[in-house]
Design a protein around this motif. Structure first.
Motif, PDB file in Angstrom:
ATOM      1  N   THR A 131      36.765  48.902  44.745  1.00 21.28           N
ATOM      2  CA  THR A 131      37.532  48.659  45.968  1.00 21.28           C
ATOM      3  C   THR A 131      37.610  47.183  46.346  1.00 21.28           C
ATOM      4  OG1 THR A 131      35.565  49.009  47.311  1.00 21.28           O
ATOM      5  CG2 THR A 131      36.970  50.921  46.907  1.00 21.28           C
ATOM      6  N   SER A 132      36.965  46.299  45.623  1.00 21.14           N
ATOM      7  CA  SER A 132      36.920  44.884  46.007  1.00 21.14           C
ATOM      8  C   SER A 132      38.144  44.095  45.564  1.00 21.14           C
ATOM      9  CB  SER A 132      35.662  44.232  45.441  1.00 21.14           C
ATOM     10  OG  SER A 132      35.713  44.240  44.021  1.00 21.14           O
ATOM     11  N   ILE A 133      38.909  44.616  44.633  1.00 21.11           N
ATOM     12  CA  ILE A 133      40.043  43.859  44.097  1.00 21.11           C
ATOM     13  C   ILE A 133      41.180  43.732  45.104  1.00 21.11           C
ATOM     14  CG2 ILE A 133      41.970  44.874  42.795  1.00 21.11           C
ATOM     15  CD1 ILE A 133      40.592  44.042  40.316  1.00 21.11           C
ATOM     16  N   GLY A 134      41.371  44.701  45.974  1.00 19.71           N
ATOM     17  CA  GLY A 134      42.471  44.684  46.942  1.00 19.71           C
ATOM     18  C   GLY A 134      42.397  43.509  47.901  1.00 19.71           C
ATOM     19  N   ALA A 135      41.206  43.225  48.406  1.00 14.47           N
ATOM     20  CA  ALA A 135      41.045  42.108  49.345  1.00 14.47           C
ATOM     21  C   ALA A 135      41.346  40.781  48.652  1.00 14.47           C
ATOM     22  CB  ALA A 135      39.638  42.099  49.919  1.00 14.47           C
ATOM     23  N   GLY A 136      40.901  40.629  47.424  1.00  6.67           N
ATOM     24  CA  GLY A 136      41.177  39.402  46.676  1.00  6.67           C
ATOM     25  C   GLY A 136      42.661  39.222  46.406  1.00  6.67           C
TER      26      GLY A 136
END
Length: 83
Positions: free
Chosen positions: A41-46
């Motif tokens: 789920t961390s790729i979306g914010a980046g």
């Protein structure tokens, strides 16, 4: 000079306000959805931060160019008035 000062104040004040923005193209959205379904789920914010960075840079460069152009025109005008 007063208009320039008020413009700078507006730019500074608006840069202090933060708004959560969700901006993604169709390809980026598909990539994020694929990663979320796999548990990452961390790729979306980046991706959102990268898109916003790419969105802001041309406007920032235009503002810098306009500032130097204004300063150059003001100097040229003051040199002409001294003659």
């Amino acid at each position: 000079m007063k208009k320039l000062l008020s413009l700078i104040l507006v730019v500074v004040m608006s840069s202090l306000v933060t708004v959560a923005v969700q901006a993604q193209c169709a390809m980026c959205r598909a990539s994020v959805e694929n990663n979320v379904s796999n548990g990452d789920t961390s790729i979306g914010a980046g991706l959102n931060n990268g898109i916003l960075y790419l969105f802001v840079m041309p406007y920032l460069m235009a503002m810098v160019i306009a500032f130097f152009w204004y300063r150059s025109a003001k100097r040229k005008k003051s040199k002409l008035s001294l003659r």
